[in-house]
Design an enzyme around this catalytic site. Sequence first.
Site, PDB file in Angstrom:
ATOM      1  CB  SER A   1      -0.705  -0.006   1.243  1.00 11.95           C
ATOM      2  OG  SER A   1      -1.591   1.269   1.397  1.00 11.95           O
TER       3      SER A   1
ATOM      4  CE1 TYR B   1      -4.605  -2.431   4.755  1.00 14.41           C
ATOM      5  CE2 TYR B   1      -3.808  -0.118   4.129  1.00 14.41           C
ATOM      6  CZ  TYR B   1      -4.374  -1.463   3.798  1.00 14.41           C
ATOM      7  OH  TYR B   1      -4.581  -1.534   2.193  1.00 14.41           O
TER       8      TYR B   1
END
Lengths: 248, 249
Positions: free
Chosen positions: A141, A154
């Site tokens: 990401s 995350y």
Amino acid sequence: MRLHGKVALVTGGGSGIGESTSILLGREKAKVAVADIQGESAEVTAEAINKAGGAAIALQTDVTQAADVEQMVKTTVKIYGRLDILINNAGMGATGDVVELSEADWQRVMDVNLKGIFLGCKYAIPEMIKAGGGSIINIASMWAFVGGSVSCVYPASKAGILALSKSTALKYAPFNIRVNCVCPGHVETPLATSLKDPEFRKAVVKKYPLGRLGRPLDVSYAVLFLASEESSFITGTEIIIDGGYTAQ
Amino acid sequence: MLDFNGKVVFITGANCGIGAATVARFLERGARVMGADITYPSVEPGKINFKENPIKIHLDVKNAKKVTGAINLVAEKYGRIDVAVNAAGILRLYPILEQKEEDWDEVMAVNVKGVLFVCQAVMKVMMRQKSGSIVNIGSTSGITGGALAGADYSASKAAVICLTKSFAKAGAPYGIRVNSIAPGGINTPMSEIYYEKFPEAMKRYIAAHPMKRWGEPGEVASAIVFLASEEASYMTGTCMHVNGGSLMI
């Protein structure tokens, strides 16, 4: 057909980026094993590929369980005879900063996002060596590079993926196995529930120089490029697909 | 989606190495290619046969006026420029303490100003049409600093990677994407100097390379084609590394 004769395995293939990637790889004539913790969603994706004239199977798999992952790889090789491409896409999020987040949520996200990739590589690589090489693409990401105020775990899990990928790429380059990451920004997927709020969505879109959010296919095309021979000299790196967000 | 049928592509450094491989790749995919290179013979603009594909234009990218002229000529003849690839570049090797000012200036003029001039002229065309994709060739040495590459070369390539981001910001509101590629060691005529000057060091370098080899120009060209294509429509301001893993070690 850019993947003719290749066998690909996609985790989290039942929805979002995993779904669109499975379908794209199938269209380029890879045989696709679609794995998902929700077996039914994997079946829907596999059926879409088969209906379009491709070849796919569905595998109900929890990527946090070693026995499940081992079985996922075994079944793929048993049915299609080999494994060339692994897309470690299964992932999840949890909101909360370090003060707010529960230990259980931290553990769960780390298990799915990071341990799941460790297990996927662990069982897939011996099969790729047998096949004479392979390409592993891990879905990381943009948040591996920039701090996220919404979630602490995350971004941490996604940054871990980058380091894990590099170590694996270095070790297995002599075996003709390439390992790379793709790093999307906000992508409109079922996982991104916060984007359903129109006000929040508008504020997020404004942050992207290209003036729109990412679509699952934007990521899938980069995955296809990395899976194919077009990227034969690319390993241990990341492709950033973020509409210019991190170039600001 | 990697189809470039009917698209107009402008490539500098088109007569050699990565540029030449890129011309070939775009032609395979149906593009109309305008190759610019300082080694092409100089022809009067009125005598260029625009029916040829690729068209070969003599161009010194250091000359802003000539760059603007060539790009405007292309835009005028074809009505648009969809893709620009900045592959022109020069490399010379000196120990850093012996780097001369005139050599520094020459490398910066070709490798950095050349990219600036092409991007400026092409972006004006692309802004009018509200679309386009530019790919600039940086280098792994632009991230690591020069060991095999010279100090001037590596600094110039760092500038290219940074310049790419600045143009990405300027182009984004118009739907123009600007990305760079940082190739590692690639077997091109330009890099033959390494094998000639440092044969023993090259043997050690390749032995320590994760893939035990240098890349081929076509392996960079395929990355350029991907970035230029609609498949990369959400990528801008990025640097794609094509180095066989050499940046990991």
